[in-house]
Design a protein around this motif. Sequence first.
Motif, PDB file in Angstrom:
ATOM      1  N   TYR A   1       0.845  -1.208   0.000  1.00  0.00           N
ATOM      2  CA  TYR A   1       0.000   0.000   0.000  1.00  0.00           C
ATOM      3  C   TYR A   1       0.875   1.251   0.000  1.00  0.00           C
ATOM      4  CZ  TYR A   1      -2.807   3.752   2.066  1.00  0.00           C
ATOM      5  OH  TYR A   1      -3.405   4.963   2.328  1.00  0.00           O
ATOM      6  N   ILE A   2       1.891   1.254   0.863  1.00  0.00           N
ATOM      7  CA  ILE A   2       2.792   2.402   0.951  1.00  0.00           C
ATOM      8  C   ILE A   2       3.598   2.562  -0.337  1.00  0.00           C
ATOM      9  CG2 ILE A   2       4.822   3.314   2.155  1.00  0.00           C
ATOM     10  CD1 ILE A   2       3.677   1.954   4.694  1.00  0.00           C
ATOM     11  N   ALA A   3       4.021   1.434  -0.923  1.00  0.00           N
ATOM     12  CA  ALA A   3       4.799   1.484  -2.163  1.00  0.00           C
ATOM     13  C   ALA A   3       3.991   2.137  -3.285  1.00  0.00           C
ATOM     14  CB  ALA A   3       5.225   0.078  -2.574  1.00  0.00           C
ATOM     15  N   ILE A   4       2.721   1.780  -3.384  1.00  0.00           N
ATOM     16  CA  ILE A   4       1.863   2.360  -4.428  1.00  0.00           C
ATOM     17  C   ILE A   4       1.606   3.838  -4.156  1.00  0.00           C
ATOM     18  CG2 ILE A   4      -0.419   2.281  -5.511  1.00  0.00           C
ATOM     19  CD1 ILE A   4      -0.446  -0.735  -4.932  1.00  0.00           C
ATOM     20  N   LYS A   5       1.349   4.181  -2.890  1.00  0.00           N
ATOM     21  CA  LYS A   5       1.096   5.577  -2.539  1.00  0.00           C
ATOM     22  C   LYS A   5       2.337   6.441  -2.755  1.00  0.00           C
ATOM     23  CE  LYS A   5      -2.144   7.117  -0.645  1.00  0.00           C
ATOM     24  NZ  LYS A   5      -3.273   7.896  -1.225  1.00  0.00           N
ATOM     25  N   ARG A   6       3.516   5.794  -2.794  1.00  0.00           N
ATOM     26  CA  ARG A   6       4.754   6.522  -3.057  1.00  0.00           C
ATOM     27  C   ARG A   6       4.807   7.044  -4.486  1.00  0.00           C
ATOM     28  NH1 ARG A   6       8.365   2.645  -0.598  1.00  0.00           N
ATOM     29  NH2 ARG A   6       8.518   3.415   1.520  1.00  0.00           N
ATOM     30  N   LEU A   7       3.883   6.618  -5.315  1.00  0.00           N
ATOM     31  CA  LEU A   7       3.824   7.115  -6.688  1.00  0.00           C
ATOM     32  C   LEU A   7       3.237   8.523  -6.759  1.00  0.00           C
ATOM     33  CD1 LEU A   7       2.551   3.894  -8.503  1.00  0.00           C
ATOM     34  CD2 LEU A   7       4.853   4.875  -8.631  1.00  0.00           C
ATOM     35  N   THR A   8       2.765   9.029  -5.630  1.00  0.00           N
ATOM     36  CA  THR A   8       2.173  10.371  -5.616  1.00  0.00           C
ATOM     37  C   THR A   8       3.120  11.453  -6.145  1.00  0.00           C
ATOM     38  OG1 THR A   8       0.749   9.754  -3.749  1.00  0.00           O
ATOM     39  CG2 THR A   8       1.031  12.099  -4.165  1.00  0.00           C
TER      40      THR A   8
ATOM     41  N   ASN B   1      11.940   0.646  -4.375  1.00  0.00           N
ATOM     42  CA  ASN B   1      10.935   1.690  -4.232  1.00  0.00           C
ATOM     43  C   ASN B   1      11.315   2.675  -3.124  1.00  0.00           C
ATOM     44  OD1 ASN B   1       8.227   2.473  -2.605  1.00  0.00           O
ATOM     45  ND2 ASN B   1       7.790   2.393  -4.801  1.00  0.00           N
ATOM     46  N   SER B   2      11.770   2.138  -1.990  1.00  0.00           N
ATOM     47  CA  SER B   2      12.175   2.994  -0.867  1.00  0.00           C
ATOM     48  C   SER B   2      13.408   3.819  -1.214  1.00  0.00           C
ATOM     49  CB  SER B   2      12.453   2.141   0.378  1.00  0.00           C
ATOM     50  OG  SER B   2      11.310   1.432   0.776  1.00  0.00           O
ATOM     51  N   ALA B   3      14.380   3.183  -1.905  1.00  0.00           N
ATOM     52  CA  ALA B   3      15.592   3.897  -2.319  1.00  0.00           C
ATOM     53  C   ALA B   3      15.243   5.042  -3.263  1.00  0.00           C
ATOM     54  CB  ALA B   3      16.560   2.930  -2.995  1.00  0.00           C
ATOM     55  N   GLY B   4      14.310   4.787  -4.176  1.00  0.00           N
ATOM     56  CA  GLY B   4      13.857   5.839  -5.084  1.00  0.00           C
ATOM     57  C   GLY B   4      13.196   6.976  -4.332  1.00  0.00           C
ATOM     58  N   GLY B   5      12.434   6.633  -3.285  1.00  0.00           N
ATOM     59  CA  GLY B   5      11.780   7.663  -2.486  1.00  0.00           C
ATOM     60  C   GLY B   5      12.776   8.536  -1.742  1.00  0.00           C
ATOM     61  N   VAL B   6      13.797   7.917  -1.166  1.00  0.00           N
ATOM     62  CA  VAL B   6      14.831   8.677  -0.456  1.00  0.00           C
ATOM     63  C   VAL B   6      15.628   9.548  -1.430  1.00  0.00           C
ATOM     64  CG1 VAL B   6      16.961   8.473   0.891  1.00  0.00           C
ATOM     65  CG2 VAL B   6      15.024   6.962   1.391  1.00  0.00           C
ATOM     66  N   TRP B   7      15.968   8.985  -2.581  1.00  0.00           N
ATOM     67  CA  TRP B   7      16.710   9.741  -3.606  1.00  0.00           C
ATOM     68  C   TRP B   7      15.888  10.934  -4.072  1.00  0.00           C
ATOM     69  CZ3 TRP B   7      18.174   7.565  -9.128  1.00  0.00           C
ATOM     70  CH2 TRP B   7      19.018   8.479  -9.775  1.00  0.00           C
TER      71      TRP B   7
ATOM     72  N   ASN C   1       9.386  -9.423  -4.018  1.00  0.00           N
ATOM     73  CA  ASN C   1       8.631  -8.429  -3.262  1.00  0.00           C
ATOM     74  C   ASN C   1       9.555  -7.552  -2.430  1.00  0.00           C
ATOM     75  OD1 ASN C   1       6.622  -8.075  -0.474  1.00  0.00           O
ATOM     76  ND2 ASN C   1       5.868  -7.473  -2.477  1.00  0.00           N
ATOM     77  N   VAL C   2      10.485  -8.184  -1.718  1.00  0.00           N
ATOM     78  CA  VAL C   2      11.425  -7.434  -0.882  1.00  0.00           C
ATOM     79  C   VAL C   2      12.332  -6.554  -1.739  1.00  0.00           C
ATOM     80  CG1 VAL C   2      13.350  -7.629   0.736  1.00  0.00           C
ATOM     81  CG2 VAL C   2      11.382  -9.166   0.953  1.00  0.00           C
ATOM     82  N   THR C   3      12.842  -7.121  -2.852  1.00  0.00           N
ATOM     83  CA  THR C   3      13.716  -6.353  -3.750  1.00  0.00           C
ATOM     84  C   THR C   3      12.993  -5.127  -4.298  1.00  0.00           C
ATOM     85  OG1 THR C   3      14.891  -8.365  -4.420  1.00  0.00           O
ATOM     86  CG2 THR C   3      15.103  -6.436  -5.852  1.00  0.00           C
ATOM     87  N   GLY C   4      11.749  -5.329  -4.727  1.00  0.00           N
ATOM     88  CA  GLY C   4      10.965  -4.219  -5.261  1.00  0.00           C
ATOM     89  C   GLY C   4      10.718  -3.136  -4.234  1.00  0.00           C
ATOM     90  N   LEU C   5      10.414  -3.537  -2.995  1.00  0.00           N
ATOM     91  CA  LEU C   5      10.156  -2.561  -1.939  1.00  0.00           C
ATOM     92  C   LEU C   5      11.426  -1.787  -1.571  1.00  0.00           C
ATOM     93  CD1 LEU C   5       7.778  -4.653   0.354  1.00  0.00           C
ATOM     94  CD2 LEU C   5       7.160  -2.677  -1.047  1.00  0.00           C
ATOM     95  N   VAL C   6      12.582  -2.482  -1.601  1.00  0.00           N
ATOM     96  CA  VAL C   6      13.853  -1.796  -1.327  1.00  0.00           C
ATOM     97  C   VAL C   6      14.146  -0.769  -2.422  1.00  0.00           C
ATOM     98  CG1 VAL C   6      16.360  -2.096  -1.194  1.00  0.00           C
ATOM     99  CG2 VAL C   6      14.856  -3.677   0.020  1.00  0.00           C
TER     100      VAL C   6
ATOM    101  N   VAL D   1      11.356   7.316 -11.621  1.00  0.00           N
ATOM    102  CA  VAL D   1      11.366   6.080 -12.416  1.00  0.00           C
ATOM    103  C   VAL D   1      11.729   4.892 -11.526  1.00  0.00           C
ATOM    104  CG1 VAL D   1      12.584   4.837 -14.258  1.00  0.00           C
ATOM    105  CG2 VAL D   1      11.875   7.212 -14.606  1.00  0.00           C
ATOM    106  N   LEU D   2      12.685   5.104 -10.608  1.00  0.00           N
ATOM    107  CA  LEU D   2      13.097   4.042  -9.674  1.00  0.00           C
ATOM    108  C   LEU D   2      11.935   3.652  -8.755  1.00  0.00           C
ATOM    109  CD1 LEU D   2      15.771   2.525  -9.179  1.00  0.00           C
ATOM    110  CD2 LEU D   2      16.204   4.093  -7.274  1.00  0.00           C
ATOM    111  N   ILE D   3      11.177   4.642  -8.297  1.00  0.00           N
ATOM    112  CA  ILE D   3      10.019   4.381  -7.451  1.00  0.00           C
ATOM    113  C   ILE D   3       8.998   3.519  -8.187  1.00  0.00           C
ATOM    114  CG2 ILE D   3       7.991   5.438  -6.365  1.00  0.00           C
ATOM    115  CD1 ILE D   3       9.777   7.851  -5.683  1.00  0.00           C
ATOM    116  N   ALA D   4       8.703   3.903  -9.440  1.00  0.00           N
ATOM    117  CA  ALA D   4       7.722   3.170 -10.243  1.00  0.00           C
ATOM    118  C   ALA D   4       8.195   1.750 -10.546  1.00  0.00           C
ATOM    119  CB  ALA D   4       7.453   3.923 -11.543  1.00  0.00           C
TER     120      ALA D   4
END
Length: 323
Positions: free
Chosen positions: A105-112, A292-298, A285-290, A137-140
């Motif tokens: 849920y958080i990963a998808i909402k990170r697309l905001t 996604n999180s790295a893209g969010g921090v960047w 799943n774990v790789t994708g979330l990592v 792009v990394l987040i997506a």
Amino acid sequence: MEIRADAETSSLSSLFAAVAYGFASMVMVFINKAVLMQYAYSMTLLTFQQLATSLLIHVGRNMGYTKARGLDMATAKRLLPLSIFYNANVAFALASLKGVNIPMYIAIKRLTPLAVLIAGYFSGKGRPTAQVALSVVLIAAGVLIAALGDFSFDLFGYSMAFVSVFFQTMYLVLVEKSGAEDGLSSLEIMFYNSFLSLPFLMFLIIVTGEFPNSLSLLFAKSYSFSFLVILILSLVMGIVLNFTMFLCTIVNSALTTTIVGVLKGVVSTTLGFFLLGGVQVHALNVTGLVINSAGGVWYSFAKYQQKRSKAMRLVPDPEAHRK
């Protein structure tokens, strides 16, 4: 010296607003998930949250605890789209939480932020920097990879989350615009938003068939102390989240609010693997979330650098005035 002091005060206010929103937003996700695991009527839950907000502000104003102005019909008409987008965002988000685990849920909402950048581009704000574009792009990409490894994939829940991202984007942009143009405080916008939402939400709970079953279940569960505690927490945190979100957007910007949301998501994603039933672990799943999180921090770091660079260009050079 006075200018520097004002700048420091403004920075502290901005920091407080951002941290408060981040904390409230993170806590609210888990509380809502906990409530919905026992009480699936998300529209009714949202109606109670908005009703509690309206009553609290109204009583506070009448008792002199707040200087918020009373209801003005002209202002209400201008803010009606804000209320519609807000409640659509929260309604779809709550519906998503019923079927999607917290990390996804958080990963998808990170697309905001991606949606905010697209909206900004079409509204004439120009193209993003290379770092911002690549981080988005990394987040997506992270969302896509994580979804492939999601054992509990729920198409309906995913769809609701994506629709929520769209409405959250429109909502954030409108909050920033209304705060700047109408000169309303965060508390006043919060009151208009909750008050205007009530007829819309009451109509929805009847049309969707939640009423009267939702009330029957609520009365049945009222004997459970644990349920009452998380329900009251949900109502209280709904008020806190509304206030801090409006405050963060007005004091900072819509983009800053989304950045804070991305950063708190890193902590929430980690906790989501263990709390409220946890998540079945899969390498994808774990790789994708990592990712996604790295893209969010960047993304957050890139926007911070961009804002800092812009602020430094606007600061006058004291030496230049001495020459």
